[in-house]
Design a protein around this motif. Structure first.
Motif, mmCIF file in Angstrom:
data_model
loop_
_atom_site.group_PDB
_atom_site.id
_atom_site.type_symbol
_atom_site.label_atom_id
_atom_site.label_comp_id
_atom_site.label_asym_id
_atom_site.label_seq_id
_atom_site.Cartn_x
_atom_site.Cartn_y
_atom_site.Cartn_z
ATOM 1 N N HIS A 30 1.025 -1.195 -0.079
ATOM 2 C CA HIS A 30 -0.091 -0.057 -0.036
ATOM 3 C C HIS A 30 0.997 1.269 0.082
ATOM 4 C CE1 HIS A 30 -3.817 -1.963 0.821
ATOM 5 N NE2 HIS A 30 -2.959 -2.945 1.418
ATOM 6 N N TYR A 56 0.805 5.823 -0.210
ATOM 7 C CA TYR A 56 -0.085 7.118 0.133
ATOM 8 C C TYR A 56 0.291 7.971 -1.291
ATOM 9 C CZ TYR A 56 -0.783 5.554 4.905
ATOM 10 O OH TYR A 56 -1.136 4.881 5.983
ATOM 11 N N SER A 57 -0.436 9.046 -1.568
ATOM 12 C CA SER A 57 -0.327 9.768 -2.432
ATOM 13 C C SER A 57 0.986 10.603 -2.082
ATOM 14 C CB SER A 57 -1.227 10.677 -2.864
ATOM 15 O OG SER A 57 -1.571 11.480 -1.591
ATOM 16 N N ARG A 84 -2.729 12.555 -6.831
ATOM 17 C CA ARG A 84 -4.275 12.340 -6.575
ATOM 18 C C ARG A 84 -5.001 12.508 -7.788
ATOM 19 N NH1 ARG A 84 -3.057 14.303 -1.466
ATOM 20 N NH2 ARG A 84 -4.715 16.098 -1.622
ATOM 21 N N ILE A 95 -4.407 10.056 -10.374
ATOM 22 C CA ILE A 95 -5.207 8.979 -10.077
ATOM 23 C C ILE A 95 -6.651 8.884 -10.334
ATOM 24 C CG2 ILE A 95 -5.594 7.036 -8.424
ATOM 25 C CD1 ILE A 95 -2.912 7.486 -7.832
ATOM 26 N N TYR A 142 -9.538 5.234 -10.769
ATOM 27 C CA TYR A 142 -9.264 4.556 -9.597
ATOM 28 C C TYR A 142 -9.369 5.159 -8.340
ATOM 29 C CZ TYR A 142 -6.444 1.424 -6.525
ATOM 30 O OH TYR A 142 -6.200 0.491 -5.560
ATOM 31 N N THR A 143 -9.691 4.540 -7.166
ATOM 32 C CA THR A 143 -9.747 5.372 -5.949
ATOM 33 C C THR A 143 -9.174 4.437 -4.780
ATOM 34 O OG1 THR A 143 -11.509 5.825 -4.292
ATOM 35 C CG2 THR A 143 -12.415 4.748 -6.311
ATOM 36 N N GLY A 144 -8.338 4.998 -4.097
ATOM 37 C CA GLY A 144 -7.845 4.445 -3.023
ATOM 38 C C GLY A 144 -8.709 4.507 -1.776
ATOM 39 N N TYR A 176 -3.291 3.738 -1.548
ATOM 40 C CA TYR A 176 -3.558 3.134 -2.853
ATOM 41 C C TYR A 176 -2.944 1.734 -2.832
ATOM 42 C CZ TYR A 176 -4.750 7.713 -4.331
ATOM 43 O OH TYR A 176 -5.136 9.088 -4.339
ATOM 44 N N ASP A 177 -3.694 0.696 -3.257
ATOM 45 C CA ASP A 177 -3.199 -0.571 -3.560
ATOM 46 C C ASP A 177 -2.328 -0.594 -4.699
ATOM 47 O OD1 ASP A 177 -4.080 -3.928 -2.966
ATOM 48 O OD2 ASP A 177 -3.021 -3.610 -4.547
ATOM 49 N N GLU A 213 -2.915 -3.066 -7.694
ATOM 50 C CA GLU A 213 -4.220 -2.618 -8.146
ATOM 51 C C GLU A 213 -3.875 -1.477 -9.029
ATOM 52 O OE1 GLU A 213 -7.571 -3.795 -4.759
ATOM 53 O OE2 GLU A 213 -7.650 -1.809 -5.754
ATOM 54 N N LEU A 214 -2.979 -0.512 -8.338
ATOM 55 C CA LEU A 214 -2.734 0.552 -9.186
ATOM 56 C C LEU A 214 -1.883 0.498 -10.439
ATOM 57 C CD1 LEU A 214 -2.720 3.704 -9.259
ATOM 58 C CD2 LEU A 214 -0.933 3.739 -7.829
#
Lengths: 207, 207
Positions: B29, B31-32, B47, B50, B55-57, B63-64, B67-68
């Motif tokens: 995981h 963070y921005s 952010r 993204i 996509y949404t964290g 954020y995963d 997934e990202l």
DNA sequence: ACTCAACTGTTATTTAAATCACAAAGATAA
DNA sequence: TTATCTTTGTGATTTAAATAACAGTTGAGT
């Protein structure tokens, strides 16, 4: 003169090269729309850029090609010339050296650096290759102001640090690792993979 | 999905590479502001980009990473992969081939072209080099969608024309000669001399 | 359960860059 | 001379990109 916009500086470099070619073809005057055609931009853009550097053309004949080359030179060149080092004498590094070599310009690549002993003491297109450990010493001794980083990505941070410590003024980083440097040092990053991925995206989605 | 802004596409490519590295280091995981630190940009920028890709964290974990990577892939990659040619197997051309080779990505360089007979039928990092005359044939046969031009500047126009006729979808031009192509073809130009002159200007004048 | 701190997502604002629109002026032609 | 065409120079406007500002949410700590 006020600091010029980023994009204007880039275009000035291109105008100059285009003008050198124009002059070589025997043409001594040129209109903004002709320059615009060469670079595939708009004539207004050209005129505005030229306005920003304080040069002014003549109404019926456009711009004097030699004068324009001259003026752009006073703006983007350093009078005494700028000395540049390439760090990393692999395929990209030596391509860069070869690429600049022969272009007449105030920028000259005067040193390469590498860690691989095979490459040391060789010349790349006339440029000597020094061991990376000597970077501080040589940068000072050779009065090098700018550096191009073309090492493997894993070395980028170390190289950048050494360059900053050696007092370099500007860095062009061709490595895909972003670096951060004191704000005293101007940094430009370019990443070929990103560029090609961008082309892929817009080629696919249209634009 | 709406067409993404130019700069966002560039950054997405960089986010993905940074995330691959992050994932390799065992972090799942992010963070921005962590992403922002890696690339030396602002967290808001991250952010927003993204957000644009939909996509949404998660609020507390950011954020995963996997997934990202996945989502960015669906946006900038072509599902079936993108096949690329390099025209000009000189030092720059072969540096590019070597540079891409080994990076795992959906972009693969599958052919080089050159006029120099010495280079023909050689392999550059596993990529075969064909004679320039066969470019149309090979582009179709190998289903090549993008091309990188790394020839001498004098050849650029000819090469571009041949590529467009062969039905290429996007071109990355590393030559200092600007080209113009039908608006069907996406074109990106990059010029090392201009870049270095820009670094010289801003290193000298401050910014 | 309540409060606080730390994130994200998004609207509003600002800044940078490009484009539009047009006045001013020199050459040419009637 | 006078009208017209062509080109430059530049203020006004628009567009693209980045930044600021902040509402909303969730988990941790108490």
């Amino acid at each position: 003169m006020k600091l010029l916009p980023d994009k204007t500086v880039e275009r000035l470099s291109q105008y100059r090269r285009a003008m050198l070619k124009t002059l070589a073809s025997g043409k001594h005057h040129i209109y903004s729309h002709e320059i615009a055609n060469i670079l595939h931009i708009t004539p207004v853009q050209v005129r505005r850029d030229i306005m920003l550097i304080g040069y002014t053309g003549t109404l019926r004949h456009g711009y004097d090609v030699s004068e324009l080359i001259e003026i752009i030179g006073t703006i983007i060149d350093s009078e005494e010339g700028t000395r540049v080092a390439v760090v990393g004498a692999g395929s990209l590094g030596s391509a860069i050296i070869r690429y600049f070599n022969g272009k007449r310009t105030k920028l000259s690549i005067v040193a390469a650096f590498d860690v691989n002993p095979d490459k040391l003491n060789k010349l790349y297109a006339g440029v000597p290759c020094y061991p990376f450990e000597k970077i501080q010493e040589i940068v000072k001794q050779e009065n090098i102001q700018l550096a191009v980083i073309a090492t493997p990505a894993s070395e980028t941070a170390k190289v950048a640090e050494a360059l900053v410590n050696a007092g370099i003024k500007g860095i062009l980083n061709y490595t895909p690792s972003p670096i951060n440097v004191s704000s005293q040092v101007y940094l430009e990053e370019y990443d070929m993979v990103t560029s090609l991925e961008k082309v892929a995206y817009f080629a696919k989605h249209g634009k």
